[in-house]
Motif scaffolding. Structure first.
Motif, PDB file in Angstrom:
ATOM      1  N   GLY A 138       6.649   6.895   1.560  1.00 40.32           N
ATOM      2  CA  GLY A 138       6.207   5.971   2.599  1.00 40.32           C
ATOM      3  C   GLY A 138       5.376   4.838   2.019  1.00 40.32           C
ATOM      4  N   PHE A 139       5.336   3.700   2.711  1.00 39.64           N
ATOM      5  CA  PHE A 139       4.559   2.558   2.248  1.00 39.64           C
ATOM      6  C   PHE A 139       4.278   1.612   3.405  1.00 39.64           C
ATOM      7  CE2 PHE A 139       8.994   1.295   1.869  1.00 39.64           C
ATOM      8  CZ  PHE A 139       9.002   0.036   2.448  1.00 39.64           C
ATOM      9  N   SER A 140       3.292   0.708   3.198  1.00 38.43           N
ATOM     10  CA  SER A 140       3.035  -0.405   4.112  1.00 38.43           C
ATOM     11  C   SER A 140       3.083  -1.690   3.312  1.00 38.43           C
ATOM     12  CB  SER A 140       1.657  -0.261   4.779  1.00 38.43           C
ATOM     13  OG  SER A 140       1.656   0.801   5.702  1.00 38.43           O
TER      14      SER A 140
ATOM     15  N   THR B 208       0.848  -1.187   0.000  1.00 36.38           N
ATOM     16  CA  THR B 208       0.000   0.000   0.000  1.00 36.38           C
ATOM     17  C   THR B 208       0.883   1.236   0.000  1.00 36.38           C
ATOM     18  OG1 THR B 208      -1.748  -1.137   1.228  1.00 36.38           O
ATOM     19  CG2 THR B 208      -1.828   1.259   1.181  1.00 36.38           C
ATOM     20  N   VAL B 209       0.685   2.076  -1.002  1.00 33.99           N
ATOM     21  CA  VAL B 209       1.404   3.349  -1.101  1.00 33.99           C
ATOM     22  C   VAL B 209       0.358   4.438  -1.243  1.00 33.99           C
ATOM     23  CG1 VAL B 209       3.075   4.702  -2.387  1.00 33.99           C
ATOM     24  CG2 VAL B 209       3.353   2.219  -2.239  1.00 33.99           C
ATOM     25  N   GLY B 210       0.230   5.297  -0.227  1.00 36.29           N
ATOM     26  CA  GLY B 210      -0.818   6.315  -0.236  1.00 36.29           C
ATOM     27  C   GLY B 210      -2.184   5.663  -0.203  1.00 36.29           C
ATOM     28  N   GLU B 211      -3.038   5.988  -1.168  1.00 41.83           N
ATOM     29  CA  GLU B 211      -4.377   5.414  -1.249  1.00 41.83           C
ATOM     30  C   GLU B 211      -4.425   4.198  -2.163  1.00 41.83           C
ATOM     31  OE1 GLU B 211      -6.898   6.522   0.606  1.00 41.83           O
ATOM     32  OE2 GLU B 211      -5.486   7.961   1.480  1.00 41.83           O
ATOM     33  N   SER B 212      -3.296   3.843  -2.736  1.00 41.43           N
ATOM     34  CA  SER B 212      -3.265   2.764  -3.728  1.00 41.43           C
ATOM     35  C   SER B 212      -2.668   1.493  -3.133  1.00 41.43           C
ATOM     36  CB  SER B 212      -2.432   3.199  -4.942  1.00 41.43           C
ATOM     37  OG  SER B 212      -2.322   2.166  -5.881  1.00 41.43           O
TER      38      SER B 212
END
Length: 313
Positions: free
Chosen positions: A121-123, A100-104
């Motif tokens: 940033g990312f998850s 997940t990067v931002g809303e995507s």
């Protein structure tokens, strides 16, 4: 990835390495997440286990994680340390995940290579593999950014076993078992090679094998490797002497042909060992030693990674 870790041991030059097991999520967060990865990790359950081996070389670094399922989250940040400037992260997954990067968000399959601009940033949600754990390699390459990232909002994903194996083969050279850096780090610019391989892949510069520099010599070296898998000395020193080239030239030949010397030797030994094991008539322990593996656990781990199962006589 950061430059300071209280549990790390200095090795050569300006590098720091370590190899640690954890059974406590808080200790892992305190000693590894912030100081080495520059990230946080939220485990899915209470039964937490993690193992990490890493090596930080200047402002670049390579870390291999074997960890229970969970979510790795990293805020975008400038490159830590005195070098500053641009950098990018490379994430290599051996199991499924979700980025997940931002809303995507997007699902990731095994052998995904994720390239992320360092200020993004990312998850990353990690799914368990067949053994109940996740394998993830995190590399930070300082001083450069693949040009294609600017056209892809700072992140690209490639699903390629060949690219994943090439990157991990190079990463193993700077953070092998035990966390001690090998002598090859003095001979080749490993992180430059990783960055160049990703730039070439993202640019689509695959080309035909026969058009690559030194392709004939590359094929002869591969043939020699296949014929000498039982030689315990098979490696860069022996190959450089045999073909009258420097080790730098040897690694450059493999890089130019989109291959890893370490992975080529490992694969040749594993495939030869598999043939002997399946033919029967010899104990697995003897086959392991005959094919240049002094550590059985290393053989079993790489055999399963390569063939998807443990050896069966």
């Amino acid at each position: 990835m950061r430059r300071i870790a209280s549990h790390a041991a200095p090795t050569q030059g300006n590098s720091v390495s370590g190899s640690i097991l954890f059974a406590d999520a808080e200790a892992f967060a305190r000693q590894v997440c912030d100081s080495v990865l520059g990230a946080t990790f939220t485990p899915d359950g209470v039964d937490f286990r993690a193992a990490i081996r890493f090596n930080l070389v200047g402002c670049s670094g390579a870390a291999h994680l074997r960890i229970t399922p969970g979510v790795l989250t990293r805020l975008g940040r400038p490159c830590d340390g005195p070098c500053g400037g641009p950098h990018f992260l490379v994430l290599v997954l051996r199991e499924n995940g979700h980025l997940t990067v931002g809303e995507s968000g997007r699902p990731l399959s095994p052998n995904s290579v994720v390239v992320v601009s360092g200020d993004l940033g990312f998850s990353l949600a990690l799914s368990a593999g067949t053994a109940g754990a996740c394998e993830l390699d995190v590399l930070q390459v300082a001083g450069a950014e693949p040009p294609a990232l600017a056209k892809a909002s700072g992140v690209v994903v490639a699903t390629s076993a060949a690219l994943a194996d090439y990157i991990l083969g190079l990463a193993d050279l700077v953070q092998p078992e035990g966390g001690e850096i090998g002598p090859c780090q003095r001979d080749i610019p490993i992180f430059d090679y990783i960055g160049a391989a990703i730039r070439d892949y993202l640019a689509g510069g695959e080309g035909e094998d026969a058009s690559r520099p030194d392709h004939g010599l590359y094929q002869r070296i591969k043939g020699f490797i296949a014929q000498n898998v039982k030689n315990p000395a098979l490696g860069a020193d022996l190959l450089a002497r045999t073909f009258a080239i420097s080790k730098r030239k040897l690694y450059s030949i493999f890089y130019d042909n989109r291959a890893s010397l370490h992975e080529t030797v490992m694969t040749a030994r594993l495939e030869a060992a598999r043939r002997e094991i399946e033919a029967g008539g010899q104990k697995v322990a003897s086959v392991i030693l005959d094919h240049g593996f002094s550590n059985p656990s290393t053989f079993y781990r790489n055999y399963k990674r390569h063939f998807g199962r443990v050896p069966r006589a």
